[in-house]
Design a protein around this motif. Structure first.
Motif, PDB file in Angstrom:
ATOM      1  N   GLN A  11      -9.828   4.898  -2.721  1.00 36.65           N
ATOM      2  CA  GLN A  11      -9.472   6.309  -2.640  1.00 36.65           C
ATOM      3  C   GLN A  11      -8.427   6.684  -3.681  1.00 36.65           C
ATOM      4  OE1 GLN A  11     -11.049   8.525  -0.687  1.00 36.65           O
ATOM      5  NE2 GLN A  11      -9.893  10.099  -1.778  1.00 36.65           N
ATOM      6  N   LEU A  12      -7.461   5.803  -3.906  1.00 40.63           N
ATOM      7  CA  LEU A  12      -6.414   6.105  -4.887  1.00 40.63           C
ATOM      8  C   LEU A  12      -6.983   6.185  -6.297  1.00 40.63           C
ATOM      9  CD1 LEU A  12      -3.415   3.955  -3.582  1.00 40.63           C
ATOM     10  CD2 LEU A  12      -3.862   6.394  -3.229  1.00 40.63           C
ATOM     11  N   ALA A  38       0.542   3.919  -3.005  1.00 42.41           N
ATOM     12  CA  ALA A  38       0.217   5.317  -2.735  1.00 42.41           C
ATOM     13  C   ALA A  38       1.259   6.237  -3.352  1.00 42.41           C
ATOM     14  CB  ALA A  38       0.123   5.551  -1.225  1.00 42.41           C
ATOM     15  N   LEU A  70      -7.068  10.630   3.585  1.00 42.28           N
ATOM     16  CA  LEU A  70      -5.654  10.497   3.908  1.00 42.28           C
ATOM     17  C   LEU A  70      -5.061  11.854   4.263  1.00 42.28           C
ATOM     18  CD1 LEU A  70      -4.610   8.051   1.053  1.00 42.28           C
ATOM     19  CD2 LEU A  70      -4.964   7.479   3.463  1.00 42.28           C
ATOM     20  N   LEU A 128     -11.017   5.531   6.122  1.00 47.95           N
ATOM     21  CA  LEU A 128      -9.568   5.738   6.112  1.00 47.95           C
ATOM     22  C   LEU A 128      -9.131   6.789   7.125  1.00 47.95           C
ATOM     23  CD1 LEU A 128      -8.909   5.594   2.260  1.00 47.95           C
ATOM     24  CD2 LEU A 128      -7.932   4.042   3.962  1.00 47.95           C
ATOM     25  N   CYS A 132       0.822  -1.209   0.000  1.00 50.30           N
ATOM     26  CA  CYS A 132       0.000   0.000   0.000  1.00 50.30           C
ATOM     27  C   CYS A 132       0.857   1.261   0.000  1.00 50.30           C
ATOM     28  CB  CYS A 132      -0.945  -0.014   1.200  1.00 50.30           C
ATOM     29  SG  CYS A 132      -2.261  -1.263   1.050  1.00 50.30           S
ATOM     30  N   LYS A 133       1.976   1.212   0.672  1.00 51.19           N
ATOM     31  CA  LYS A 133       2.898   2.350   0.659  1.00 51.19           C
ATOM     32  C   LYS A 133       3.400   2.613  -0.760  1.00 51.19           C
ATOM     33  CE  LYS A 133       7.582   3.531   2.180  1.00 51.19           C
ATOM     34  NZ  LYS A 133       8.733   3.109   3.026  1.00 51.19           N
ATOM     35  N   GLU A 184       2.291   7.045   5.474  1.00 54.86           N
ATOM     36  CA  GLU A 184       1.090   7.152   6.306  1.00 54.86           C
ATOM     37  C   GLU A 184      -0.049   6.316   5.725  1.00 54.86           C
ATOM     38  OE1 GLU A 184       0.914   8.449   9.174  1.00 54.86           O
ATOM     39  OE2 GLU A 184       2.824   9.493   9.228  1.00 54.86           O
ATOM     40  N   ALA A 185      -0.171   6.305   4.401  1.00 51.78           N
ATOM     41  CA  ALA A 185      -1.215   5.501   3.752  1.00 51.78           C
ATOM     42  C   ALA A 185      -0.985   4.018   4.011  1.00 51.78           C
ATOM     43  CB  ALA A 185      -1.232   5.781   2.250  1.00 51.78           C
ATOM     44  N   LEU A 226      -8.147   1.686   0.588  1.00 52.21           N
ATOM     45  CA  LEU A 226      -7.110   2.553   0.020  1.00 52.21           C
ATOM     46  C   LEU A 226      -7.187   2.560  -1.499  1.00 52.21           C
ATOM     47  CD1 LEU A 226      -4.649   4.358   0.435  1.00 52.21           C
ATOM     48  CD2 LEU A 226      -3.230   2.303   0.314  1.00 52.21           C
ATOM     49  N   CYS A 275     -10.091  14.291   0.778  1.00 53.03           N
ATOM     50  CA  CYS A 275      -9.389  13.010   0.798  1.00 53.03           C
ATOM     51  C   CYS A 275      -9.134  12.642   2.254  1.00 53.03           C
ATOM     52  CB  CYS A 275      -8.069  13.125   0.028  1.00 53.03           C
ATOM     53  SG  CYS A 275      -6.974  11.705   0.250  1.00 53.03           S
TER      54      CYS A 275
END
Length: 217
Positions: free
Chosen positions: A50-51, A16, A81, A110, A12-13, A28-29, A47, A79
């Motif tokens: 949202q992405l 993002a 995040l 989130l 996920c890092k 942080e994501a 996630l 958003c």
């Protein structure tokens, strides 16, 4: 597929970052997805959703104005995040003002890891709510779902963050096994993560594994 929390956070890092977040926000994501997954929620899917909305956005422009009691963005939904990181950075405002109102937001789930961090940082119980849903975050970092209707809504008209004297008694904290990483979600996140890979050049190939043009004799 089954994935560990470390694998979820790493994927996920990178995803993002591939979607345009700075490395700091991407970290942080990844942590947010890990927190959600560790509490039985589908962090990677949230996630990814949202992405898909924010892919390629100029994220600094999504930062809300913290100078008012009502944080919002003109012309678009917030958003979670960016709102979450801002909430963590300005957690003292919740204690000072008692509550903060956030405007229209996508995937408000989130926001939960950041609310948990704020409650732990301040040493208070924090209530986060949107229409049909109420959550409480304990000073120790735990989360309690008080009212679940509309909990999984992908779009809400507003979110309220309020200090509460005592957490609701008798409610159980969120818990559960790590959800399975859905193939389609994994593939999408992996495609974003691939954007962070540097294409191999002739020089890098020669410096990599193998003998290159030398026979090592």
């Amino acid at each position: 597929m089954n994935a560990s929390l470390n694998e979820i956070e790493s994927l996920c890092k990178k995803a993002a970052r591939g979607a345009g977040l700075s490395w700091g926000l991407a970290e942080e994501a990844g942590k947010a997805a890990r927190w959600l997954s560790g509490n039985g929620l589908d962090g990677p899917a949230l996630l990814a959703g949202q992405l898909r909305l924010d892919d390629g956005c100029a994220y600094p422009q999504l930062r809300p104005d913290t100078g008012t009691d009502y944080w919002e963005l003109a012309g678009r939904a917030m958003c979670p995040l960016i709102a979450g990181v801002t909430l963590s950075d300005h957690a003292y405002l919740i204690r000072k003002k008692g509550e903060i109102h956030l405007g229209t937001m996508t995937h408000p789930q989130l926001l939960m890891p950041f609310a948990s961090a704020a409650a732990r940082q301040l040493g208070i119980a924090l209530k986060v709510s949107w229409q049909g849903c109420v959550l409480e975050f304990l000073p120790g970092g735990g989360a309690v779902l008080i009212q679940a209707y509309n909990f999984l809504s992908p779009h809400v008209a507003g979110v309220n963050c309020t200090c509460v004297a005592l957490a609701t008694r008798g409610a159980s904290e969120l818990d559960g096994p790590i959800p399975t990483l859905v193939t389609s979600v994994h593939e999408y996140l992996d495609s974003l993560a691939a954007r962070t890979y540097v294409p191999a050049s002739e020089a890098s190939r020669l410096l990599g594994a193998g003998a290159g043009l030398s026979d090592n004799t």
